[in-house]
Design an enzyme around this catalytic site. Structure first.
Site: not given
Length: 317
Positions: A46, A160
């Site tokens: 991320s 993510d």
């Protein structure tokens, strides 16, 4: 300066997820460089993927300068709302931002080996990106479900990476690192009570420094688009959120993801403990607080120096 007494051999850096708290990675890297520590490989999830990619590209100082210039207006401008698609934010502006610092380089051409983690939304499995377009890989790893639209790559629907591996220690070890330094940005969530914004909140509050009419018009427009999601107070208000109020949809989503990531991170770190674990104290920074860059970076720097000093004190004999 904290001296480098780390063992010889390949040193890896695992940069965890944490949205705005990810600016702390910049401070951590500064502390490592000051200590004379050479990082031989990096894995990021991320926001850790973004900072890791920029660091591996050799442009971390440029990113730090840009981060320190961010304000609320600029953060808002990156939110290219695309309701009602598969995410609130399309991410094209984020992609453009990434391109400024990694020059659209292929991952295999970077001077420091890099791995970027994403999650295949269709199977729920971890995807470790090793080659190809670095911008696309970072964009995929940044795609918080429900917030950013997913990225399609090689038949996978990527979101993510923090959903499956918030602090990618195992990945760094698989890259051959014999000594791993990891940064965990969400260590405080356990035992904390989530305080929420009232559902009746309908106006953004702006900081005294945001005086332009353009800011007012932009905030007003976005508020109209997102009023039914009740995100305004959570994203932009400086006021302390009252205890006992009803949470908004976006706040529920983000807090749920944070809790899940924390639980997974604890298990992963127990199974694959790093040699040095850095956990900056950033519990007061929410996921859109990118404009607090100076504070966040300095806390990352402080936490890294502290942990390096602790390691040296226990291993100097």
């Amino acid at each position: 300066m904290v001296s480098n007494s780390l063992p010889s051999g390949k040193i890896g850096l695992a940069l965890g997820s944490g949205s705005a708290r990810g600016w702390a990675h910049i401070g951590v890297i500064r502390a490592l460089e000051e200590a004379g520590i050479t990082i031989d490989c990096v894995a990021g999830t991320s926001i850790g993927a973004l900072v890791g990619a920029v660091y591996a590209s050799g442009k971390i100082l440029e990113m730090e300068e840009a981060a320190l210039q961010l304000n609320r207006k600029q953060i808002l401008m990156f939110s290219d709302i695309v309701l009602p698609k598969s995410g609130l934010i399309d991410g094209r502006k984020i992609t453009n931002l990434v391109e400024q610092y990694v020059l659209n380089t292929s991952m295999e051409s970077l001077p420091i080996p890099l791995r970027i983690l994403a999650t295949d939304l269709t199977t729920g499995t971890e995807v470790v990106l090793r080659k190809g377009d670095i911008v696309e890989a970072v964009r995929a790893s940044l795609s918080i479900p429900g917030i950013f639209t997913p990225v399609r790559k090689d038949g996978d629907l990527l979101v993510d990476g923090g959903l499956v591996n918030p602090v990618p220690v195992r990945t760094v070890k698989e890259m051959g690192a014999i000594f791993v330094i990891a940064v965990d940005l969400n260590s405080e969530i356990e035992g904390k009570r989530v305080e929420s914004a009232p559902v009746t909140a309908t106006k953004f509050r702006r900081r005294p420094t945001d005086s332009s009419a353009l800011v007012d018009r932009t905030l007003s427009m976005l508020n109209e688009k997102l009023s039914f999601l009740d995100t305004s107070r959570m994203l932009y208000s400086r006021d302390k959120i009252p205890r006992g109020a009803s949470p908004g949809i976006l706040e529920i989503l983000m807090t749920s993801i944070k809790i899940m990531k924390r639980s997974i991170a604890v298990m992963n770190l127990e199974a694959n403990p790093p040699d040095i674990l850095i956990q900056p104290n950033l519990e007061h920074i929410n996921f859109m607080g990118f404009y607090h860059a100076e504070e966040i970076i300095e806390e990352g720097y402080r936490a890294a120096r502290s942990q390096l000093a602790n390691w040296n004190a226990h291993n100097s004999h």
